[in-house]
Design an enzyme around this catalytic site. Structure first.
Site, PDB file in Angstrom:
ATOM      1  N   SER A   1       0.876  -1.174   0.000  1.00  0.00           N
ATOM      2  CA  SER A   1       0.000   0.000   0.000  1.00  0.00           C
ATOM      3  C   SER A   1       0.911   1.221   0.000  1.00  0.00           C
ATOM      4  O   SER A   1       2.093   1.113   0.378  1.00  0.00           O
ATOM      5  CB  SER A   1      -0.850  -0.010   1.288  1.00  0.00           C
ATOM      6  OG  SER A   1      -1.409   1.269   1.531  1.00  0.00           O
TER       7      SER A   1
ATOM      8  N   TYR B   1      -1.832  -0.590  10.625  1.00  0.00           N
ATOM      9  CA  TYR B   1      -1.887  -0.770   9.167  1.00  0.00           C
ATOM     10  C   TYR B   1      -0.574  -0.327   8.518  1.00  0.00           C
ATOM     11  O   TYR B   1       0.004  -1.047   7.705  1.00  0.00           O
ATOM     12  CB  TYR B   1      -3.078   0.008   8.602  1.00  0.00           C
ATOM     13  CG  TYR B   1      -3.375  -0.305   7.146  1.00  0.00           C
ATOM     14  CD1 TYR B   1      -3.802  -1.565   6.758  1.00  0.00           C
ATOM     15  CD2 TYR B   1      -3.213   0.668   6.159  1.00  0.00           C
ATOM     16  CE1 TYR B   1      -4.071  -1.854   5.429  1.00  0.00           C
ATOM     17  CE2 TYR B   1      -3.482   0.398   4.835  1.00  0.00           C
ATOM     18  CZ  TYR B   1      -3.914  -0.868   4.464  1.00  0.00           C
ATOM     19  OH  TYR B   1      -4.173  -1.150   3.142  1.00  0.00           O
TER      20      TYR B   1
HETATM   21  N1  LIG Z   1      -8.914  -0.667  -1.191  1.00  0.00           N
HETATM   22  C1  LIG Z   1      -7.873   0.178  -1.112  1.00  0.00           C
HETATM   23  O1  LIG Z   1      -8.020   1.385  -1.289  1.00  0.00           O
HETATM   24  C2  LIG Z   1      -6.490  -0.368  -0.805  1.00  0.00           C
HETATM   25  C3  LIG Z   1      -5.402   0.502  -0.910  1.00  0.00           C
HETATM   26  C4  LIG Z   1      -4.119   0.027  -0.671  1.00  0.00           C
HETATM   27  C5  LIG Z   1      -3.933  -1.307  -0.330  1.00  0.00           C
HETATM   28  N2  LIG Z   1      -5.002  -2.122  -0.216  1.00  0.00           N
HETATM   29  C6  LIG Z   1      -4.735  -3.513   0.145  1.00  0.00           C
HETATM   30  O2  LIG Z   1      -5.281  -4.355  -0.853  1.00  0.00           O
HETATM   31  C7  LIG Z   1      -5.604  -5.629  -0.305  1.00  0.00           C
HETATM   32  C8  LIG Z   1      -7.037  -5.979  -0.659  1.00  0.00           C
HETATM   33  O3  LIG Z   1      -7.855  -4.971  -0.128  1.00  0.00           O
HETATM   34  P1  LIG Z   1      -9.346  -4.707  -0.622  1.00  0.00           P
HETATM   35  O4  LIG Z   1      -9.545  -3.251  -0.594  1.00  0.00           O
HETATM   36  O5  LIG Z   1      -9.627  -5.474  -1.845  1.00  0.00           O
HETATM   37  O6  LIG Z   1     -10.137  -5.321   0.630  1.00  0.00           O
HETATM   38  P2  LIG Z   1     -11.540  -6.100   0.716  1.00  0.00           P
HETATM   39  O7  LIG Z   1     -11.927  -6.011   2.140  1.00  0.00           O
HETATM   40  O8  LIG Z   1     -12.471  -5.617  -0.331  1.00  0.00           O
HETATM   41  O9  LIG Z   1     -11.114  -7.586   0.371  1.00  0.00           O
HETATM   42  C9  LIG Z   1     -10.224  -8.264   1.188  1.00  0.00           C
HETATM   43  C10 LIG Z   1     -10.521  -9.750   1.152  1.00  0.00           C
HETATM   44  O10 LIG Z   1      -9.599 -10.373   2.048  1.00  0.00           O
HETATM   45  C11 LIG Z   1     -10.312 -11.319   2.816  1.00  0.00           C
HETATM   46  N3  LIG Z   1      -9.637 -11.575   4.094  1.00  0.00           N
HETATM   47  C12 LIG Z   1      -9.674 -10.835   5.223  1.00  0.00           C
HETATM   48  N4  LIG Z   1      -8.962 -11.434   6.199  1.00  0.00           N
HETATM   49  C13 LIG Z   1      -8.454 -12.579   5.663  1.00  0.00           C
HETATM   50  C14 LIG Z   1      -7.640 -13.622   6.176  1.00  0.00           C
HETATM   51  N5  LIG Z   1      -7.231 -13.626   7.456  1.00  0.00           N
HETATM   52  N6  LIG Z   1      -7.296 -14.629   5.346  1.00  0.00           N
HETATM   53  C15 LIG Z   1      -7.736 -14.658   4.060  1.00  0.00           C
HETATM   54  N7  LIG Z   1      -8.519 -13.704   3.529  1.00  0.00           N
HETATM   55  C16 LIG Z   1      -8.872 -12.668   4.321  1.00  0.00           C
HETATM   56  C17 LIG Z   1     -11.694 -10.723   2.997  1.00  0.00           C
HETATM   57  O11 LIG Z   1     -12.659 -11.707   3.346  1.00  0.00           O
HETATM   58  C18 LIG Z   1     -11.933 -10.087   1.625  1.00  0.00           C
HETATM   59  O12 LIG Z   1     -12.539 -11.006   0.736  1.00  0.00           O
HETATM   60  C19 LIG Z   1      -5.335  -5.504   1.185  1.00  0.00           C
HETATM   61  O13 LIG Z   1      -4.058  -6.022   1.492  1.00  0.00           O
HETATM   62  C20 LIG Z   1      -5.372  -4.006   1.423  1.00  0.00           C
HETATM   63  O14 LIG Z   1      -4.637  -3.620   2.563  1.00  0.00           O
HETATM   64  C21 LIG Z   1      -6.279  -1.697  -0.444  1.00  0.00           C
END
Ligand SMILES: NC(=O)c1ccc[n+]([C@@H]2O[C@H](COP(=O)([O-])OP(=O)(O)OC[C@H]3O[C@@H](n4cnc5c(N)ncnc54)[C@H](O)[C@@H]3O)[C@@H](O)[C@H]2O)c1
Length: 251
Positions: A144, A157
């Site tokens: 991120s 985070y």
């Molecule tokens: N959405 C953003 O703006 C953003 C920005 C930067 C980084 N990220 C990173 O991207 C990645 C995905 O984020 P997202 O926004 O798609 O989130 P999201 O919440 O939409 O999806 C995350 C998925 O991970 C699953 N999950 C949660 N805990 C888990 C575990 N212990 N084991 C296996 N699966 C698990 C959830 O059930 C969900 O399906 C994350 O690492 C997040 O930190 C997201």
């Protein structure tokens, strides 16, 4: 020619959001994918949609903070598809902003367990298989922008994402001589269903914060991931690819 024809691996957190887009794109590029998540309904829906589109995928319930689950995930990829030559450690959770001294220790531990330990375990077991079978595979971790820069109130985070960056760089140098490439993507704000479900003014605030005045679509993160996983990026390793339209560079 599809970018990942004949390849096999896993995507964690693939039941929603960015992971879902990554799993779908990887499958569309010809790879066989284990869709790993704790959300069984979400994971099974993604598998159904990949299969209906002509791709190859199957679901596995995996908590990335559990060593047994991650070991079983690598075994499942090999049992189902014959090998493992890519890994995508994407699962992660966030938390609401809170000053460090007011953060519940249990919450800190939970975020670190999923976002940092989960990446360590995914690397450890994927690389163990690749080394054992002399496979020059490719791994991508979802970091991120907060893995490269502090963000007020996000102690756990930010710390966990800095760990994901450190793990990426360490694994890249430790296995370079074996041809294994390890990179990370560092998204800014991404318009996932969960992000959009927030109050409209918060969503608008995120959009306004971006130099591009819009968030990324999950598919735009997936495009960078598939490139890093593919042979097109054959000399790219140890890189943290900012997929944020200049957000981090803007200050
Ligand atoms: N959405 C953003 O703006 C953003 C920005 C930067 C980084 N990220 C990173 O991207 C990645 C995905 O984020 P997202 O926004 O798609 O989130 P999201 O919440 O939409 O999806 C995350 C998925 O991970 C699953 N999950 C949660 N805990 C888990 C575990 N212990 N084991 C296996 N699966 C698990 C959830 O059930 C969900 O399906 C994350 O690492 C997040 O930190 C997201």
């Amino acid at each position: 020619m599809a970018l990942m024809e004949g390849r096999a691996g896993f995507v964690t957190g693939a039941g929603a959001g960015i992971g879902e887009a990554i799993a779908k794109r990887i499958a569309a590029e010809g790879a066989s994918v284990v869709v790993a998540d704790v959300d069984d309904a979400g994971g099974e829906r993604v598998v159904r949609e990949i299969t209906e589109a002509g791709g190859t995928a199957s679901y596995l319930h995996v908590d990335v903070s559990s060593e047994d689950d991650v070991r079983a995930m690598v075994d499942a990829v090999v049992e189902r598809y014959g090998t493992l030559d890519f890994a995508m450690n994407n699962a992660g959770i966030g938390h609401l902003p809170v000053p460090l001294h007011e953060m519940e220790t249990a919450q800190y531990d939970k975020v670190m367990a999923i976002d940092a330990r989960g990446v360590f375990l995914g690397l450890k077991y994927a690389i163990a298989y690749m080394r054992e079978h002399d496979i020059a595979g490719s791994i991508v971790n979802t970091a991120s922008g907060t893995g490269l820069k502090a963000s007020k109130g996000l102690t756990a985070y930010v710390t966990s994402k800095h760990a994901a960056v450190g793990l990426t760089r360490m694994a890249a140098i430790d296995y370079a001589e074996h041809g294994i490439r390890v990179n990370a993507v560092a998204p800014g704000s991404v318009k996932t269903p969960q992000m959009v479900a927030q109050p409209a003014d918060i969503v608008a605030g995120y959009e306004a914060l971006m130099p591009s005045k819009r968030m990324a679509r999950p598919e735009e993160i997936a495009a960078a991931v598939v490139w890093l996983l593919s042979d097109e990026a054959s000399y790219v390793s140890g890189d943290i690819v900012e997929v944020d339209f200049g957000y981090l560079q803007a200050g």
